[in-house]
Write a protein that holds these residues in place. Structure first.
Motif, short mmCIF file in Angstrom:
data_model
loop_
_atom_site.label_atom_id
_atom_site.label_comp_id
_atom_site.label_asym_id
_atom_site.label_seq_id
_atom_site.Cartn_x
_atom_site.Cartn_y
_atom_site.Cartn_z
N VAL A 201 3.06 1.64 6.12
CA VAL A 201 2.23 1.39 4.94
C VAL A 201 1.62 2.70 4.41
O VAL A 201 1.56 2.93 3.20
N MET A 202 1.21 3.58 5.32
CA MET A 202 0.58 4.83 4.89
C MET A 202 1.53 5.67 4.03
O MET A 202 1.10 6.40 3.14
N GLY A 203 2.81 5.58 4.29
CA GLY A 203 3.74 6.42 3.54
C GLY A 203 4.44 5.69 2.40
O GLY A 203 5.26 6.27 1.71
N GLU A 204 4.11 4.43 2.22
CA GLU A 204 4.84 3.61 1.25
C GLU A 204 4.62 4.10 -0.17
O GLU A 204 3.49 4.34 -0.62
N LEU A 205 5.71 4.24 -0.93
CA LEU A 205 5.60 4.79 -2.28
C LEU A 205 5.94 3.76 -3.35
O LEU A 205 5.19 3.58 -4.32
N ILE A 206 7.05 3.05 -3.18
CA ILE A 206 7.62 2.30 -4.30
C ILE A 206 6.73 1.13 -4.73
O ILE A 206 6.41 0.98 -5.91
N LEU A 207 6.31 0.32 -3.76
CA LEU A 207 5.47 -0.82 -4.11
C LEU A 207 4.20 -0.34 -4.80
O LEU A 207 3.82 -0.85 -5.87
N ALA A 208 3.55 0.64 -4.19
CA ALA A 208 2.27 1.10 -4.72
C ALA A 208 2.42 1.70 -6.11
O ALA A 208 1.58 1.47 -6.99
N SER A 209 3.48 2.47 -6.33
CA SER A 209 3.55 3.10 -7.65
C SER A 209 3.96 2.12 -8.73
O SER A 209 3.45 2.19 -9.84
N PHE A 210 4.82 1.16 -8.41
CA PHE A 210 5.20 0.20 -9.46
C PHE A 210 4.12 -0.82 -9.73
O PHE A 210 4.02 -1.36 -10.81
N LEU A 211 3.29 -1.07 -8.72
CA LEU A 211 2.17 -1.99 -8.96
C LEU A 211 0.92 -1.20 -9.37
O LEU A 211 -0.15 -1.78 -9.54
N VAL A 212 1.08 0.12 -9.48
CA VAL A 212 0.02 1.02 -9.96
C VAL A 212 -1.29 0.86 -9.19
O VAL A 212 -2.32 0.52 -9.76
N ARG A 213 -1.21 1.10 -7.89
CA ARG A 213 -2.43 1.09 -7.08
C ARG A 213 -2.63 2.48 -6.49
O ARG A 213 -1.66 3.23 -6.29
N PRO A 214 -3.89 2.85 -6.26
CA PRO A 214 -4.20 4.22 -5.84
C PRO A 214 -3.90 4.48 -4.37
O PRO A 214 -4.80 4.82 -3.59
N ALA A 215 -2.65 4.33 -3.95
CA ALA A 215 -2.32 4.51 -2.54
C ALA A 215 -1.94 5.97 -2.27
O ALA A 215 -1.79 6.77 -3.20
N LEU A 216 -1.74 6.28 -0.98
CA LEU A 216 -1.44 7.65 -0.60
C LEU A 216 -0.05 8.07 -1.07
O LEU A 216 0.17 9.21 -1.49
N GLY A 217 0.89 7.16 -1.02
CA GLY A 217 2.27 7.46 -1.39
C GLY A 217 2.41 8.01 -2.81
O GLY A 217 2.95 9.12 -3.01
N PRO A 218 1.94 7.27 -3.81
CA PRO A 218 2.04 7.77 -5.19
C PRO A 218 1.31 9.10 -5.38
O PRO A 218 1.77 9.96 -6.12
#
Ligand SMILES: Nc1ncnc2c1ncn2[C@@H]1O[C@H](COP(=O)(O)OP(=O)(O)OP(=O)(O)O)[C@@H](O)[C@H]1O
Ligand SMILES: [Mg+2]
Lengths: 264, 348
Positions: A201-218
């Motif tokens: 989860v800490m490295g996850e990019l695709i879900l977070a960026s397409f759902l536009v959430r402020p995660a570490l990946g994006p």
């Protein structure tokens, strides 16, 4: 002479593997330390650590990871338990289902999520909170292969059926069996599943960026597009995080084997 | 009134029948063994008593209370498994006290009972150990104490000794019997080991293919087997195909040699077999007893006994003798006469 030759090849391939894995890592590390011209410095790291967006992403991802872990444990421990106890014949089907996240690309999955949940009846993408619900369910699915396998392996190491029946004949109900007998004997398995889940989860990019959430990946991806040295530093940081998790798994499971958790 | 009652129990798994028309009533404090070959339905029957399997039809009652559909955790029945099934995350004391903890007993009472149970199995010193720190035999003793701690009305054991090595098995067998007598607890013991069943039980239930073949005391089972299956499964037996000469007197013919059977039911003229245990045969010829002449085929040492195989009228016949030093053993190929009492043989 034969032994010596095979020794040589073992060393050769070992060295090659080490180079293959560590050379890029070393390159990145070296690069991340050269922000100041002509000297080694931690400046790139300082910049990353003083960026509030980094901390926001870190906080957000950590929180999502923890929620994901709790939900995964609540879902997979009873499911795998039931699978072992009551429907062992369903195992092949379940195994295939649990590796689907490896087979279906995350990008396909996230488009499916967005298409399904951005319109009635279940419109989840409107507010940040409901989007977080969506993203956590996505994370649960993405980390399912790891969590399922970890719990499954743990369950195989104990004689689930006899332990359950022993507890039952001593008067336990299902809740007591899970709480007193099954869960305590799965501690190591659940912990290692949880740590892999965390790293994913800490490295996850695709879900977070397409759902536009402020995660570490994006945040990492964005930094990679606009900066040179900071992304390298970030890569090393996330490596360190992953390795720390793995080390923790090793440490805990070794401690466990030395104790009573070898099973029988 | 009887204590535990199994009435017309029947269990099928899909199309295969595991247990059929099982009827048994067990007295309080009785030690009953289920004996039979692998797959004959012993475990399935036991698991129905424990509540882990629901009978397809039939009724189970305990002291007049219908238990048939009571869930296992409400039955007050103790269970001991072949694989011990101790909880790996609990110490010996915690394992033994677990059932009482679930029942919500006060701490002091649990501690006292655990002490008492550990004393019973002579393992007071091991209270703080974890199961992985115990030998197989010790683990099974703890499992026994754990099952007994809740004062069950019935104790069920499913091949509790088969994972242990021969010496421990023998020791623990005696221990189980001692504890069972001491507590006077009704016990059902599943085994495929006839020696275990014969030496432990008040009564034995011999099963084959889901059905009861015979219920009886060890002596009855061994000396008066009701069916050919029981005769062959328990102990060794010689079965000689004979022709009936005189149905009224029990006279039969094996080749040219005439024998008299001690017991025979209604003979309907069909080919029958004469059954006699190897230990009933003795070398030599004695007037007034059954005598047979044959030729020695082989001589085998089995430790305390020596088994001699004879060829008689084209059939093999086993004879067991105690292995005494002064014994003069026949050699293979030699002719040998043997005799046995009329009462020791019967027609099947
Ligand atoms: N859960 C099940 N599903 C389908 N068939 C079963 C099940 N449990 C038992 N059986 C079948 O029922 C029959 C009786 O099995 P059971 O386990 O009672 O035998 P057993 O006498 O205990 O044998 P063993 O000495 O090998 O333990 C066997 O043919 C077995 O295949
Ligand atoms: Mg069995």
């Amino acid at each position: 002479m034969n032994a010596r030759r095979s020794n040589f090849w073992a060393l050769f391939w070992g060295a090659l593997a080490i180079l293959y894995f560590f050379l890029p890592l070393y390159g990145t590390l070296d690069f991340s330390l050269r922000m100041k011209r002509g000297e080694l410095s931690l400046q790139a790291y300082q910049i990353v650590f003083s960026d509030p967006r980094f901390w926001e992403g870190f906080r957000y991802s950590t929180l999502m990871a923890l929620i994901t872990i709790v939900i995964s444990v609540l879902i997979f421990v009873p499911t795998v338990y039931w699978l072992h106890l009551k429907v062992p014949q369903a195992r092949p089907v379940v195994e295939i289902i649990t590796i689907l996240p490896f087979i279906i690309p995350a990008i396909v999955y996230v488009f499916g999520l967005i298409r399904t949940f951005s319109r009635p009846p279940l419109q989840l993408t409107l507010s940040p909170f409901t989007t977080d619900i969506l993203i956590v369910t996505g994370y649960v699915v993405i980390s399912m292969p790891y969590m399922f396998r970890a719990v499954d392996v743990g369950m195989r190491a104990i004689d689930v059926r006899s332990l359950t029946e022993a507890a039952q004949s001593l008067g336990s109900n299902w809740f007591q069996i899970l709480a007193h007998v099954i869960l305590p004997n799965l501690r190591i398995a659940i912990l290692s599943g949880a740590l892999i889940c965390f790293a994913t989860v800490m490295g996850e990019l695709i879900l977070a960026s397409f759902l536009v959430r402020p995660a570490l990946g994006p945040y990492m991806a964005l930094l990679g597009l606009t900066k040179a040295y900071e992304p390298a530093a970030l890569a090393i940081i996330s490596y360190a995080l992953t390795w720390f998790s793995l080390g923790l798994i090793q440490l805990i499971s070794r401690g466990g084997t030395a104790q009573q958790f070898t099973g029988r | 009134m009887s204590h535990l009652e199994l009435i017309h129990l029947h269990k099928s798994f899909g199309h295969s029948v595991a247990v059929q028309d099982f009827n048994l009533s067990v007295q309080p404090g009785e030690f009953v063994s289920f004996l039979g070959p692998s797959g004959c339905g012993k475990t399935t029957t036991l698991r129905m008593i424990a509540g882990f399997e629901l009978p397809t039809s039939g009724v189970i009652t305990l002291d007049g209370r219908d238990l048939t559909y009571t869930p296992p955790n409400k039955r007050n029945v103790g269970m001991v498994f072949q694989s011990y099934a101790l909880f790996p995350n609990m110490t010996v004391a915690q394992n033994v006290g677990y059932g009482l903890k679930i029942a919500g007993k006060p701490k002091a009472e649990i501690a006292a009972r655990v002490q008492q149970m550990l004393a019973l199995i002579q393992m007071e010193k091991f209270a703080a150990r974890y199961p992985y720190q115990l030998s197989g035999g010790q683990q099974q003793r703890v499992a026994l104490a754990r099952a007994l701690a809740i004062r069950p009305q019935v104790l069920l054991l499913d091949e509790p000794l088969s994972a242990l090595d021969a010496k421990i098995r023998l020791e623990l067998r005696q221990e189980i019997r001692r504890i069972q007598r001491q507590l006077g607890i009704t016990t059902i013991y599943v085994t495929h080991d006839q020696e275990e069943a014969l030496s432990l039980s008040d009564r034995i239930v011999v099963m084959s293919q889901g059905k009861i073949e015979q219920v009886g005391t060890p002596t009855e089972i061994y000396n008066e087997p009701a069916t050919e299956f029981v005769a062959q499964f328990v102990g060794h037996i010689n079965l000689l195909p004979v022709e009936i000469l005189s149905p009224a007197e029990g006279l039969v013919r094996l080749g040219n040699q005439v024998l008299r059977a001690g017991r025979f039911g209604h003979l309907n003229g069909k080919a029958v077999r004469l059954a006699v245990r190897p230990e009933e045969l003795n070398p030599g010829r004695v007037d007034g007893l059954n005598n047979l002449s044959g030729r020695v085929e082989s001589v085998t040492y089995l430790g305390s006994i020596v088994r001699i195989r004879l060829e008689v009228e084209g059939h093999l016949l086993a004879l067991d003798m105690f292995n005494e030093r002064r014994l003069k053993l026949p050699r293979s190929g030699e002719p040998l006469d043997v005799h046995f009492p009329v009462e020791a043989c019967w027609l099947l």
